[in-house]
Motif scaffolding. Sequence first.
Motif, short mmCIF file in Angstrom:
data_model
loop_
_atom_site.label_atom_id
_atom_site.label_comp_id
_atom_site.label_asym_id
_atom_site.label_seq_id
_atom_site.Cartn_x
_atom_site.Cartn_y
_atom_site.Cartn_z
N HIS A 297 0.86 -1.19 0.00
CA HIS A 297 0.00 0.00 0.00
C HIS A 297 0.90 1.24 0.00
CE1 HIS A 297 -3.88 -2.05 0.66
NE2 HIS A 297 -3.17 -2.91 1.36
N PRO A 298 1.45 1.59 -1.16
CA PRO A 298 2.43 2.69 -1.22
C PRO A 298 1.87 4.06 -0.85
CG PRO A 298 1.77 1.99 -3.42
CD PRO A 298 1.19 0.99 -2.48
N ASP A 299 0.54 4.15 -0.72
CA ASP A 299 -0.05 5.44 -0.35
C ASP A 299 -0.40 5.52 1.13
OD1 ASP A 299 -1.92 3.46 -0.63
OD2 ASP A 299 -3.50 4.76 -1.41
N VAL A 300 -0.05 4.47 1.90
CA VAL A 300 -0.40 4.44 3.33
C VAL A 300 0.86 4.30 4.17
CG1 VAL A 300 -1.72 3.28 5.14
CG2 VAL A 300 -2.64 3.39 2.81
N TYR A 301 1.00 5.17 5.16
CA TYR A 301 2.14 5.15 6.07
C TYR A 301 1.59 5.07 7.51
CZ TYR A 301 4.86 6.94 2.10
OH TYR A 301 5.47 7.10 0.88
N ALA A 302 2.43 4.63 8.42
CA ALA A 302 2.06 4.62 9.84
C ALA A 302 3.30 4.86 10.67
CB ALA A 302 1.39 3.30 10.22
N ALA A 303 3.11 5.48 11.84
CA ALA A 303 4.25 5.79 12.72
C ALA A 303 3.75 5.90 14.15
CB ALA A 303 4.91 7.10 12.28
N GLY A 304 4.69 5.91 15.08
CA GLY A 304 4.36 6.05 16.49
C GLY A 304 3.83 4.75 17.08
N ASP A 305 3.01 4.87 18.11
CA ASP A 305 2.49 3.69 18.80
C ASP A 305 1.60 2.83 17.93
OD1 ASP A 305 3.83 4.66 20.95
OD2 ASP A 305 2.06 5.19 22.15
N ALA A 306 1.08 3.38 16.84
CA ALA A 306 0.20 2.63 15.96
C ALA A 306 0.96 1.71 15.02
CB ALA A 306 -0.66 3.58 15.14
N ALA A 307 2.28 1.85 14.93
CA ALA A 307 3.06 1.13 13.93
C ALA A 307 4.10 0.22 14.55
CB ALA A 307 3.75 2.13 13.00
N ALA A 308 4.23 -0.98 13.97
CA ALA A 308 5.30 -1.90 14.33
C ALA A 308 6.46 -1.61 13.39
CB ALA A 308 4.84 -3.35 14.20
N VAL A 309 7.37 -0.76 13.84
CA VAL A 309 8.48 -0.29 13.01
C VAL A 309 9.71 -1.16 13.29
CG1 VAL A 309 9.95 1.66 12.42
CG2 VAL A 309 7.57 2.04 13.11
N PRO A 310 10.29 -1.77 12.27
CA PRO A 310 11.49 -2.59 12.49
C PRO A 310 12.61 -1.75 13.11
CG PRO A 310 10.62 -2.94 10.29
CD PRO A 310 9.87 -1.78 10.86
#
Length: 457
Positions: A297-310
């Motif tokens: 989904h190249p048009d969707v990003y997430a960050a902060g507590d909502a995202a599981a960031v490697p």
Amino acid sequence: MTRSRVVIVGAGFAGYQAARGLIRHRAMREETEIVLINPTDYFLYLPLLPQVAAGLLEPRRVSVSLLATLPGVRLVLGEVDGVDLERRSVTYTGPEGDRGTMGYDRLLLTVGSVNKLLPVPGVAEHAHGFRGLPEALYLRDHITRQIELAAGTDDPEECAARCAFVVVGAGYTGTEVAAHGKLYTDVLARRHPVLRHRDLPRWLLLDIADRVLPELDPRLSRTADRVLRQRGVDVRTGHSVKEATRDGVLLDTGESVPTRTLVWCVGVRPDPLVSAVGLPEERGRLVVGPDLMVPDHPDVYAAGDAAAVPDLTRPGAYTPMTAQHASRQGKTAARNIAASYGFGEAAAYRHHDLGFAVDLGGVKAAANPLGMPLSGPAAGAVTRGYHLLALPGAGNRIRVTADWLLDAVLPRQSVQLGLVRSWAVPLDTAAPELPRRPAQVAPHPAGPHPPKGDPPS
């Protein structure tokens, strides 16, 4: 020609910094519309919230105006409750119950987190969390009221119960709430002769872990533990609450603690909206790549507590849910969204912790800036300096500094305003930043009487 639209959902640390980063690109402001959807018109600086609950700071000091500090961003007041990936739109409910739909070309989900619940009988009914400004305002009034009611009763058992404050969770938030709360209630108790000669008030800090601040450096834990105990806080690690009732809590040791105050600080969980999106999750957090983009989904990003960031500094792990990571991920998200429009180059999120600071009230703190352990006044100075640097808005910084200076020379003000009632801040809420409205509250099982902790109407 219709401009492209970037929609940011949530104005926490990640969302605020993302919006801030996007408006710094002049070309982005001219060619795209940047929309921020948030239930409130302010960014809440959460690390200073315990000081609001303790009567040290006024609530507006830690509430940063979005309109004043994010020029060029269109603010839409509302709670997003749906995301349609196919139609590339979000649905939301406004503060007066009106429904709306907003289309997007780029979507950034930064909805943050809510109180973490555990299956402990009675907790949802009798405990209150500490994630939003309404909860802090309620707790300040509630603590003040309990001390005043304790001083006015002739029943020693009722007096002791009202002067007992139980905090569950000795992480960052719980530790600061207990530290500041003890100082505040000591100030209140000194104004009541009947309480001066008793061993009251009493604060109890519980955590199932084997030390306070279990997620931080052991040296910070030892410093915080020592300060709390010297202040008179009853710190019990390796223990928790087994049951909560209207009149007290039952510990897992079998001990019953009569109390009218149970503050739930056991941690946080991602906002329920994340699960509603219907994309792969990791323990409730939206799975994203190192560039904060949702796979496929190249048009969707997430960050902060909502995202599981490697976490590229620890292969195989994800970045923890902290304000420090959320702020920096927001900046990276802004950079990568701008790059998707051809402005600059995208980058993977990589961040090494620069240290943590825990404000323990007064001149006491525990900090390890750049790995250097500090305690006492030096740590206090570093901690407050860090907060002033991290707090957006020059006006907010000046007012916070003024409140700190006034607290050093003037008696702390302690009156209950009664603006937030207990039923308005339930523990099980998806929107801790908003007080619940009367129409949303189910009838009280005991009839029309005020819920626990509220003064008679």
